[in-house]
Design an enzyme around this catalytic site. Structure first.
Site, mmCIF file in Angstrom:
data_model
loop_
_atom_site.group_PDB
_atom_site.id
_atom_site.type_symbol
_atom_site.label_atom_id
_atom_site.label_comp_id
_atom_site.label_asym_id
_atom_site.label_seq_id
_atom_site.Cartn_x
_atom_site.Cartn_y
_atom_site.Cartn_z
ATOM 1 N N TYR A 146 0.822 -1.207 0.000
ATOM 2 C CA TYR A 146 0.000 0.000 0.000
ATOM 3 C C TYR A 146 0.859 1.262 0.000
ATOM 4 O O TYR A 146 0.393 2.323 -0.368
ATOM 5 C CB TYR A 146 -0.970 0.015 1.195
ATOM 6 C CG TYR A 146 -2.043 -1.063 1.132
ATOM 7 C CD1 TYR A 146 -1.918 -2.128 0.267
ATOM 8 C CD2 TYR A 146 -3.162 -1.005 1.938
ATOM 9 C CE1 TYR A 146 -2.877 -3.121 0.202
ATOM 10 C CE2 TYR A 146 -4.141 -1.994 1.885
ATOM 11 C CZ TYR A 146 -3.992 -3.048 1.013
ATOM 12 O OH TYR A 146 -4.942 -4.034 0.941
ATOM 13 N N LYS A 196 3.360 -15.774 3.872
ATOM 14 C CA LYS A 196 3.250 -16.518 2.610
ATOM 15 C C LYS A 196 4.671 -16.793 2.136
ATOM 16 O O LYS A 196 5.085 -16.420 1.028
ATOM 17 C CB LYS A 196 2.451 -15.659 1.601
ATOM 18 C CG LYS A 196 2.160 -16.315 0.289
ATOM 19 C CD LYS A 196 1.091 -17.398 0.351
ATOM 20 C CE LYS A 196 0.951 -18.103 -0.974
ATOM 21 N NZ LYS A 196 0.036 -19.271 -0.919
ATOM 22 N N ASP A 228 -3.256 -18.048 3.208
ATOM 23 C CA ASP A 228 -4.433 -18.665 2.578
ATOM 24 C C ASP A 228 -5.056 -19.710 3.510
ATOM 25 O O ASP A 228 -6.283 -19.797 3.644
ATOM 26 C CB ASP A 228 -4.101 -19.240 1.183
ATOM 27 C CG ASP A 228 -2.787 -20.008 1.133
ATOM 28 O OD1 ASP A 228 -2.062 -20.040 2.146
ATOM 29 O OD2 ASP A 228 -2.477 -20.585 0.071
ATOM 30 N N ASP A 252 -5.477 -6.318 5.829
ATOM 31 C CA ASP A 252 -6.657 -5.673 5.257
ATOM 32 C C ASP A 252 -7.696 -6.737 4.914
ATOM 33 O O ASP A 252 -8.870 -6.627 5.256
ATOM 34 C CB ASP A 252 -6.235 -4.883 4.002
ATOM 35 C CG ASP A 252 -7.362 -4.017 3.469
ATOM 36 O OD1 ASP A 252 -8.292 -3.705 4.235
ATOM 37 O OD2 ASP A 252 -7.303 -3.633 2.282
ATOM 38 N N ASP A 256 -11.244 -8.004 7.203
ATOM 39 C CA ASP A 256 -12.611 -7.968 6.662
ATOM 40 C C ASP A 256 -13.265 -9.345 6.778
ATOM 41 O O ASP A 256 -14.455 -9.455 7.069
ATOM 42 C CB ASP A 256 -12.614 -7.547 5.179
ATOM 43 C CG ASP A 256 -12.851 -6.053 5.019
ATOM 44 O OD1 ASP A 256 -12.311 -5.275 5.833
ATOM 45 O OD2 ASP A 256 -13.574 -5.654 4.082
#
Ligand code: IPM
Ligand code: MG
Length: 365
Positions: A146, A196, A228, A252, A256
């Site tokens: 970001y 990851k 994941d 992020d 959610d």
């Protein structure tokens, strides 16, 4: 008498409505603790762009610079309305990320909390929820994709291309790791490190630094999970988590998803903490479709006030009282239309009535 300045950034959509309820709570806390909260509103977000030509106007920057803490509502407009704003002035890129960068708020705390009595809000089955959901996501907030270098253009094959980079240095990783270990140390002493590293080099360095910082926290058990797989476990067995730490974009997305397992992002407050300043915000959006209807639940906004009381003003007992007051309004069967799920018998009330009831419950504690 202690006196604190709080900058209030109402934001867009439902922002002003839920901010009003947060103010009721701040005022009550001030009176009964002999504290003065100086509350000043600053323009921020899409409306600020239309009224002042910038989503984070200079006057708001100054207000925030002078504030002891910042309480921020959600920002953003509908997809259609957003298109009227130049890309770099859209509130996410033009206001929110600059706010995070300005105060270097690298540590984002997102508590994911649903006591058993509120389990009906969750789409998960009761046998999966068990005694309720209670963990916290710690998201690195000012690094990674970001904030990395961005480039767009035409490549040597004449094709449009884009490149965005995910960058962290070891200090950036170590400081968020320390926050996560400190938090785990105060809770169940289990830290889930989300990464990851089977694909991303950034995760290889991330994990190395997590390992180094862990040396200072021998009592905290570290469990490594691929991002994941973590997404799956959040649905299948959220009870295994207590503190989770991860880089910006993973946080992020997973936060959610965590809002989803609670039943709504409307149940997720957050704190964004930097070395000198913190700001507090609900993790949900501005819900332009229901703005102005007095039906949005102020829980995440008032929860953000609770986090501010604890983290910026050391009013830990009052923070707990605010949480209790909100839970008891829910357990008495009240809710707002935005949170209600079909088939659940609740007494539907408006945004301001919900705030009034929370204030009344708080007054009893
Ligand atoms: C969040 C939001 C922001 C983010 C957006 C609005 C830029 O989704 O706080 O999670 O991506 O960080
Ligand atoms: Mg988000």
């Amino acid at each position: 008498m202690a006196s604190y300045k709080i900058a209030l950034l109402d934001g867009d959509g439902i922002g002003p409505e839920i901010m009003r309820e947060a103010i009721k709570i701040l005022e009550l806390i001030a009176t009964r603790n002999d504290i003065e909260f100086e509350l000043d509103h600053g323009a921020f977000g899409a409306n600020a762009y239309f009224e002042h030509g910038h989503p984070f106007p200079d006057a708001t920057k100054q207000l925030c610079d002078e504030a002891d803490a910042i309480l921020k509502g959600p920002i953003g407009l509908s997809h259609e309305e957003s298109k009227k704003i130049p890309v770099d002035m859209q509130p996410e890129r033009g206001a929110l990320l600059p706010l995070r960068a300005r105060y270097n708020t690298f540590a984002n705390f997102r508590p994911v909390f649903l006591p058993k009595g509120l389990a009906h809000f969750s789409p998960l089955k009761p046998e999966i929820i068990g005694d309720g959901i209670d963990f916290i996501i710690i998201r690195e907030l000012v690094g990674g994709l970001y904030f990395g270098k961005k480039e767009t253009g035409i490549n040597e094959h004449g094709k449009r291309y884009v490149s965005e980079s995910l960058e962290y240095d070891e200090d950036q990783i170590a400081r968020i790791a320390k926050v996560a270990f400190d938090t785990a140390q105060k809770r169940k002493r289990v830290l889930h490190n989300i990464h990851k590293s089977n694909v991303l080099k950034s995760s290889v360095l991330w994990n190395e630094v997590i390992g180094e910082v862990s040396q200072d926290y021998p009592e905290v058990e570290v469990k490594h999970i691929l991002v994941d797989a973590a997404a799956t476990y959040l649905c299948l067995n959220p009870g295994q988590f207590d503190v989770m730490v991860m880089e910006n974009m993973f946080g992020d997305i997973l936060s959610d998803q965590a809002g989803g397992i609670l039943g709504s992002l409307g149940l997720m407050p957050s704190a964004c903490v930097g070395p000198d300043k913190a700001y507090y915000e609900p993790a949900h959006g501005s819900a332009p479709d229901i703005a102005g209807q007095n039906i949005a639940n102020p829980y995440a906004m008032i929860g953000s006030v609770a986090m501010m009381l604890e983290m910026s003003f050391n009013l830990e007992a009052e923070a707990k009282n605010v949480w209790h007051a909100m839970q008891s309004v829910f357990t008495q069967g009240y809710s707002t239309p935005d949170l209600s799920s079909p088939g659940v018998a609740v007494n539907m009330i408006s945004t301001d009535s919900f705030g009034d009831l929370v204030a009344a419950e708080l007054a009893k504690l």
